[in-house]
Design an enzyme around this catalytic site. Sequence first.
Site, PDB file in Angstrom:
ATOM      1  N   HIS A 165       0.850  -1.188   0.000  1.00 34.46           N
ATOM      2  CA  HIS A 165       0.000   0.000   0.000  1.00 34.46           C
ATOM      3  C   HIS A 165       0.884   1.236   0.000  1.00 34.46           C
ATOM      4  O   HIS A 165       1.922   1.246   0.656  1.00 34.46           O
ATOM      5  CB  HIS A 165      -0.914   0.008   1.238  1.00 34.46           C
ATOM      6  CG  HIS A 165      -2.064   0.941   1.088  1.00 34.46           C
ATOM      7  ND1 HIS A 165      -1.962   2.290   1.340  1.00 34.46           N
ATOM      8  CD2 HIS A 165      -3.331   0.716   0.667  1.00 34.46           C
ATOM      9  CE1 HIS A 165      -3.127   2.849   1.085  1.00 34.46           C
ATOM     10  NE2 HIS A 165      -3.979   1.935   0.679  1.00 34.46           N
ATOM     11  N   ASP A 209      -7.960  -5.349   0.270  1.00 26.45           N
ATOM     12  CA  ASP A 209      -8.465  -6.264  -0.758  1.00 26.45           C
ATOM     13  C   ASP A 209      -8.070  -7.716  -0.520  1.00 26.45           C
ATOM     14  O   ASP A 209      -8.577  -8.607  -1.199  1.00 26.45           O
ATOM     15  CB  ASP A 209      -7.954  -5.822  -2.142  1.00 26.45           C
ATOM     16  CG  ASP A 209      -8.524  -4.477  -2.543  1.00 26.45           C
ATOM     17  OD1 ASP A 209      -9.705  -4.250  -2.245  1.00 26.45           O
ATOM     18  OD2 ASP A 209      -7.803  -3.665  -3.132  1.00 26.45           O
TER      19      ASP A 209
HETATM   20  N1  ACO Z   1       4.119  -7.895  -4.746  1.00 25.83           N
HETATM   21  C1  ACO Z   1       5.473  -7.866  -4.950  1.00 25.83           C
HETATM   22  N2  ACO Z   1       6.227  -6.753  -4.859  1.00 25.83           N
HETATM   23  C2  ACO Z   1       5.597  -5.606  -4.554  1.00 25.83           C
HETATM   24  C3  ACO Z   1       4.207  -5.543  -4.319  1.00 25.83           C
HETATM   25  C4  ACO Z   1       3.459  -6.747  -4.417  1.00 25.83           C
HETATM   26  N3  ACO Z   1       2.118  -6.751  -4.206  1.00 25.83           N
HETATM   27  N4  ACO Z   1       3.851  -4.270  -4.031  1.00 25.83           N
HETATM   28  C5  ACO Z   1       4.987  -3.553  -4.099  1.00 25.83           C
HETATM   29  N5  ACO Z   1       6.039  -4.346  -4.388  1.00 25.83           N
HETATM   30  C6  ACO Z   1       7.461  -3.946  -4.469  1.00 25.83           C
HETATM   31  C7  ACO Z   1       7.756  -3.164  -5.747  1.00 25.83           C
HETATM   32  O1  ACO Z   1       8.163  -4.022  -6.809  1.00 25.83           O
HETATM   33  C8  ACO Z   1       8.859  -2.248  -5.284  1.00 25.83           C
HETATM   34  O2  ACO Z   1      10.054  -3.005  -5.194  1.00 25.83           O
HETATM   35  P1  ACO Z   1      11.475  -2.312  -5.509  1.00 25.83           P
HETATM   36  O3  ACO Z   1      11.620  -1.213  -4.490  1.00 25.83           O
HETATM   37  O4  ACO Z   1      12.468  -3.395  -5.367  1.00 25.83           O
HETATM   38  O5  ACO Z   1      11.375  -1.772  -6.915  1.00 25.83           O
HETATM   39  C9  ACO Z   1       8.463  -1.896  -3.852  1.00 25.83           C
HETATM   40  O6  ACO Z   1       7.687  -3.027  -3.391  1.00 25.83           O
HETATM   41  C10 ACO Z   1       7.625  -0.618  -3.730  1.00 25.83           C
HETATM   42  O7  ACO Z   1       6.491  -0.757  -4.600  1.00 25.83           O
HETATM   43  P2  ACO Z   1       5.840   0.438  -5.409  1.00 25.83           P
HETATM   44  O8  ACO Z   1       5.097  -0.109  -6.569  1.00 25.83           O
HETATM   45  O9  ACO Z   1       6.863   1.500  -5.665  1.00 25.83           O
HETATM   46  O10 ACO Z   1       4.835   1.014  -4.316  1.00 25.83           O
HETATM   47  P3  ACO Z   1       3.598   1.934  -4.590  1.00 25.83           P
HETATM   48  O11 ACO Z   1       3.308   2.643  -3.324  1.00 25.83           O
HETATM   49  O12 ACO Z   1       3.803   2.757  -5.810  1.00 25.83           O
HETATM   50  O13 ACO Z   1       2.420   0.889  -4.951  1.00 25.83           O
HETATM   51  C11 ACO Z   1       0.633  -0.641  -4.744  1.00 25.83           C
HETATM   52  C12 ACO Z   1       1.433   0.490  -4.074  1.00 25.83           C
HETATM   53  C13 ACO Z   1       0.149  -0.181  -6.123  1.00 25.83           C
HETATM   54  C14 ACO Z   1      -0.613  -0.901  -3.908  1.00 25.83           C
HETATM   55  C15 ACO Z   1       1.509  -1.904  -4.855  1.00 25.83           C
HETATM   56  O14 ACO Z   1       1.915  -2.323  -3.578  1.00 25.83           O
HETATM   57  C16 ACO Z   1       0.803  -3.038  -5.588  1.00 25.83           C
HETATM   58  O15 ACO Z   1       0.875  -3.098  -6.820  1.00 25.83           O
HETATM   59  N6  ACO Z   1       0.106  -3.976  -4.867  1.00 25.83           N
HETATM   60  C17 ACO Z   1      -0.626  -5.041  -5.497  1.00 25.83           C
HETATM   61  C18 ACO Z   1      -1.989  -4.529  -5.967  1.00 25.83           C
HETATM   62  C19 ACO Z   1      -2.933  -4.249  -4.825  1.00 25.83           C
HETATM   63  O16 ACO Z   1      -3.111  -5.057  -3.922  1.00 25.83           O
HETATM   64  N7  ACO Z   1      -3.597  -3.091  -4.907  1.00 25.83           N
HETATM   65  C20 ACO Z   1      -4.584  -2.657  -3.934  1.00 25.83           C
HETATM   66  C21 ACO Z   1      -4.080  -1.534  -3.091  1.00 25.83           C
HETATM   67  S1  ACO Z   1      -5.261  -1.067  -1.866  1.00 25.83           S
HETATM   68  C22 ACO Z   1      -6.422  -0.161  -2.714  1.00 25.83           C
HETATM   69  O17 ACO Z   1      -6.154   0.517  -3.646  1.00 25.83           O
HETATM   70  C23 ACO Z   1      -7.777  -0.297  -2.309  1.00 25.83           C
END
Ligand code: ACO
Length: 427
Positions: free
Chosen positions: A305, A362
Amino acid sequence: MPDAVFRHEEDELTLPAYVGTEGEIGVDIGNLRASLGVVTVDRGFANTAEGASSVSYINGEEGILRYRGYPIEQLAEQASFLEVAYLLQYGELPTIAELGAYEDAITQHTLLREDVKHLFEAFPHSAHPMQILASATSALATYYPDALDPLDVEAVDISSRRLIAKTPTMIAWSYKYGVHQPYVYPDNDLDYASSFLRMMFAVPAEDYVADPVVTRTLNMLLILHADHGQNCSASAVRLVGSGQANIFSSVAAGIHALSGPLHGGANQSVLEMLTRIVESGDQIETVIKKAKDKDDPFRLMGFGHRIYKNFDPRAQILKKAAEDVLTALGVDDPLLDLAMELEGIALSDEYFVERKLYPNVDFYSGIIYRAMGFPTDMFTVLFAMGRLPGWISQWRELSADPDTKIFRPRQLYTGSPERSFVPRQDR
Ligand code: ACO
């Protein structure tokens, strides 16, 4: 609060600093370009507040979420969804009389104009309910042209009530259309959640009475989703609203924003991911490895998140609720066991620990929706139904603020410098 100072090369600019209710500091950079010719760059607005908001408070480090100051845990346990909808919009909990009047007002608007049925019928039966909901929400504006002025408080009030009242009907009808069943009309003797469940699951040939466990759980799920600060969809609603577009168009934009798998669409993706793991017989370790592989676009859905870097308080409530609801309904779902196992392994894995990736709202909601009888492609519209009061409150806050400006971010242009047009034959 002392002002901040920005220095760039020889130039220096004093920037006003503000403090929020909970001690957060905001530095106003609005004059930076006009004074020094410099813009700020902030990918994904990770560090930018467009303005102030008093609707909900989130502290991601400590896992806190409050609506208008009230902790989410207390609201989920004790309030009704319409009570929360009132709180979010008007800033205070309603008295018994105010709540009664508000519930009556919502009840008066639950019907859709009969012509709206033709709109549903223009879609293929396989259409995703989020696409139908966004289109139907947008279409509502054409039925109520007298109440679209964003600056007319009374018009905004009635449009907000219409939206909250009609959305369950639109969602249930999109489902009925998809499964080739007759539409079921709202029952105004029932509460909000029960009437929606009846429109979803009743058929004219049989009586339907919602299980009280299902009604209570739906009420709680709607409350948990009701607002979440300046998230992707709320920001979309505010952005569209900042151009003084009407509330229906603005909310329709929010529905589209919510549909993406990185946002609200994740609840559907989580269940699809869990189902795939069960069907493929893959080991959890293989799935975790895939999620960590930078060359693989796969992410562990329902994990991570932007704001929560400790735990998501909504996910904690839902994890407990998932166990309770499945037990109460007598449902034995291997996907819940798998989710628990996956969570345990991910939370002890260095990759997830280092990046502070925890289950989000979620991760468990889909398992509960499934136990309640909802098909997977309805999960995200249920999220939208819950988030609606938040979108409306955010939009109303923005529209009523005399300091609101149209949203118009700057850019750092990195394209070609000026060049002369080349005639077709010479390219
Ligand atoms: N699985 C694996 N790796 C992940 C995940 C995940 N679910 N989420 C983040 N990471 C990793 C990224 O690859 C990144 O790694 P790095 O630093 O080595 O490059 C690091 O964690 C940071 O991730 P970002 O994408 O930069 O974080 P951001 O804050 O932009 O994204 C998000 C947040 C979109 C929710 C992300 O965690 C994600 O894609 N999660 C999966 C989808 C999800 O569950 N979405 C619902 C969110 S809650 C809502 O909107 C109601």
